[in-house]
Design an enzyme around this catalytic site. Structure first.
Site, PDB file in Angstrom:
ATOM      1  N   LYS A 171     -10.554   8.844   0.549  1.00 15.82           N
ATOM      2  CA  LYS A 171      -9.643   7.988   1.303  1.00 15.82           C
ATOM      3  C   LYS A 171     -10.428   7.159   2.324  1.00 15.82           C
ATOM      4  O   LYS A 171     -11.593   7.428   2.602  1.00 15.82           O
ATOM      5  CB  LYS A 171      -8.596   8.849   2.018  1.00 15.82           C
ATOM      6  CG  LYS A 171      -9.167   9.806   3.057  1.00 15.82           C
ATOM      7  CD  LYS A 171      -8.087  10.677   3.667  1.00 15.82           C
ATOM      8  CE  LYS A 171      -8.697  11.629   4.695  1.00 15.82           C
ATOM      9  NZ  LYS A 171      -7.679  12.496   5.330  1.00 15.82           N
ATOM     10  N   TYR A 175     -20.112  -9.722  29.318  1.00 15.50           N
ATOM     11  CA  TYR A 175     -18.800  -9.959  29.929  1.00 15.50           C
ATOM     12  C   TYR A 175     -18.567  -9.074  31.146  1.00 15.50           C
ATOM     13  O   TYR A 175     -18.966  -7.904  31.169  1.00 15.50           O
ATOM     14  CB  TYR A 175     -17.681  -9.713  28.917  1.00 15.50           C
ATOM     15  CG  TYR A 175     -17.568 -10.775  27.844  1.00 15.50           C
ATOM     16  CD1 TYR A 175     -17.384 -12.118  28.164  1.00 15.50           C
ATOM     17  CD2 TYR A 175     -17.643 -10.431  26.496  1.00 15.50           C
ATOM     18  CE1 TYR A 175     -17.278 -13.087  27.181  1.00 15.50           C
ATOM     19  CE2 TYR A 175     -17.533 -11.383  25.494  1.00 15.50           C
ATOM     20  CZ  TYR A 175     -17.359 -12.714  25.855  1.00 15.50           C
ATOM     21  OH  TYR A 175     -17.250 -13.674  24.875  1.00 15.50           O
ATOM     22  N   MET A 183     -17.327  -8.619  20.896  1.00 14.42           N
ATOM     23  CA  MET A 183     -16.721  -8.575  19.569  1.00 14.42           C
ATOM     24  C   MET A 183     -17.781  -8.569  18.469  1.00 14.42           C
ATOM     25  O   MET A 183     -17.665  -7.831  17.482  1.00 14.42           O
ATOM     26  CB  MET A 183     -15.775  -9.750  19.354  1.00 14.42           C
ATOM     27  CG  MET A 183     -15.053  -9.712  18.006  1.00 14.42           C
ATOM     28  SD  MET A 183     -13.929 -11.099  17.765  1.00 14.42           S
ATOM     29  CE  MET A 183     -12.689 -10.741  19.014  1.00 14.42           C
ATOM     30  N   ARG A 211       1.633  19.125  10.497  1.00 16.74           N
ATOM     31  CA  ARG A 211       1.485  17.701  10.292  1.00 16.74           C
ATOM     32  C   ARG A 211       2.376  17.252   9.140  1.00 16.74           C
ATOM     33  O   ARG A 211       3.324  16.502   9.332  1.00 16.74           O
ATOM     34  CB  ARG A 211       0.004  17.385  10.024  1.00 16.74           C
ATOM     35  CG  ARG A 211      -0.384  15.954  10.168  1.00 16.74           C
ATOM     36  CD  ARG A 211      -1.891  15.784  10.130  1.00 16.74           C
ATOM     37  NE  ARG A 211      -2.486  16.169   8.853  1.00 16.74           N
ATOM     38  CZ  ARG A 211      -3.776  16.042   8.554  1.00 16.74           C
ATOM     39  NH1 ARG A 211      -4.618  15.549   9.452  1.00 16.74           N
ATOM     40  NH2 ARG A 211      -4.241  16.415   7.373  1.00 16.74           N
TER      41      ARG A 211
END
Length: 368
Positions: free
Chosen positions: A38, A264, A313, A136
């Protein structure tokens, strides 16, 4: 000095083979093996990983959702594929593409029977999941009479297996809890076997269950993280080889004077003269902001280079003041040194989150 052309996730299929063989050595010859592929095979490449596992003799594959199984079928994968979190909206697809659903509630069971009958199916294979403590997904033991009654009213489906999932098999401090789960599942299995006119096979053990609880191996074991090179334990990790290595390169080197800042929000300010390297990957590639400001450390020529400032990013900046390096030199974000486990620890997370989060825009290359 080594040079790297671009950011790549290198997938070592020989490492996958090693990990598969190591896990197989832990189980009996007649015990089936299911490989969990998966989430793009834990962030690598589900098709290439599945093809390799099929070549190695895997008995089963598992995905989370039906569309992941469709991708494998479209690539020519023909071994049985278990859909671990089957959704009603995908039931027609599951049947059309010969996938096998995990059935975990009365609602899901009834709806899948409707779909199977609509498609004119007889004895379509399903897998009944029981909750033994993870809380779950899964039926409870008290649901068994209801399950048996529903099944007795149709011939459209047949229970191929019953299974559950261990919650803490990697933590031997929770050994009693895991042993209780095993006992609970065995009790459930005995009731199911007594009630059905046929005998489903049973599976319970995940990677750490394979390693730590041989009594939980039953008829089949399931491995995800172990196949990709992680044993969930410092001692066991040495028996595995990480399949994925995230590599990048130095785009540019800067010299900073005291009081100059990086990135930043001026999150890092130099207190002395330093040298920084800018790397072409960032939080859009899966290296999140949580790794900034010294929490993440990459390797350049075998030396540690901590991430400084905020992760951008598409870029991160690292401190290379003490490293003899040049623009274009190769950088190892994670692989064998540091491992994804070690890299993730800096941000107080786990290898699973890191490796499954590597963006699909990062090129995958394969080594076999």
């Amino acid at each position: 000095m080594s040079k790297a052309q671009e950011t790549v996730l290198e997938i070592n299929l020989k490492a996958l083979e090693h990990n598969y063989n190591y896990l197989k050595s832990k189980i009996k010859p007649n015990c089936k093996f299911l490989g969990v592929v998966k989430a793009y095979a834990y962030g690598s490449d589900s098709v290439r990983i599945s093809q390799k596992l099929v070549d190695l003799g895997i008995d089963y594959l598992a995905v989370a959702y039906a569309e992941e199984g469709v991708t494998l079928r479209n690539a020519g994968i023909r071994v049985p594929i278990l859909v671990l979190h089957s959704q009603i909206v995908s039931f027609d697809t599951i049947i059309e593409r010969c996938l096998e659903p995990s059935i975990y509630s009365e609602r899901i069971l009834r709806e899948f029977i409707i779909s199977a009958e609509k498609h004119g199916q007889k004895d379509y294979p399903i897998h009944i999941k029981f909750n033994t403590g993870l809380n779950r997904l899964g039926f409870n033991e008290s649901d068994i009479p209801k399950i048996i009654k529903i099944l007795s009213e149709t011939n459209a489906v047949k229970v191929l297996s019953i299974f559950s999932h261990l919650a803490a098999s990697e933590d031997l401090n929770e050994k009693e809890f895991t042993e209780n789960q095993i006992r609970s599942f065995n009790t459930i299995a005995s009731q199911i076997e007594a009630a059905l006119p046929y005998k489903p096979f049973k599976h319970l053990a995940n990677t750490s269950g394979i390693i730590n609880f041989p009594e939980a191996h039953l008829d089949m074991v399931r491995s995800g993280i172990g196949l990709y090179g992680f044993g969930n334990d410092d001692n066991e990790d040495s028996n595995f080889i990480p399949v994925a290595t995230l590599k990048t390169n130095i785009s540019q080197i800067h010299s900073l004077e005291p009081n100059e800042s990086v990135g930043y929000n001026r999150a890092f300010t130099a207190t002395e003269k330093i040298k920084t390297a800018t790397l072409p990957l960032g939080h859009a590639d899966g290296i999140g902001r949580e790794y900034g400001n010294g929490k993440g450390v990459v390797r350049i020529h075998g030396q540690n280079a901590p991430i400084i400032g905020n992760t951008c990013m598409d870029m991160i900046m690292v401190d290379v003041t003490a490293i003899d390096c040049q623009e274009g030199d190769e950088v190892i974000v994670f692989g064998q040194d540091p491992t994804a486990t070690k890299f993730a620890e800096g941000a107080k997370t786990i290898s699973y989150e890191l490796i499954t989060g590597i963006s699909q825009r990062v090129k995958r290359v394969f080594v076999d």
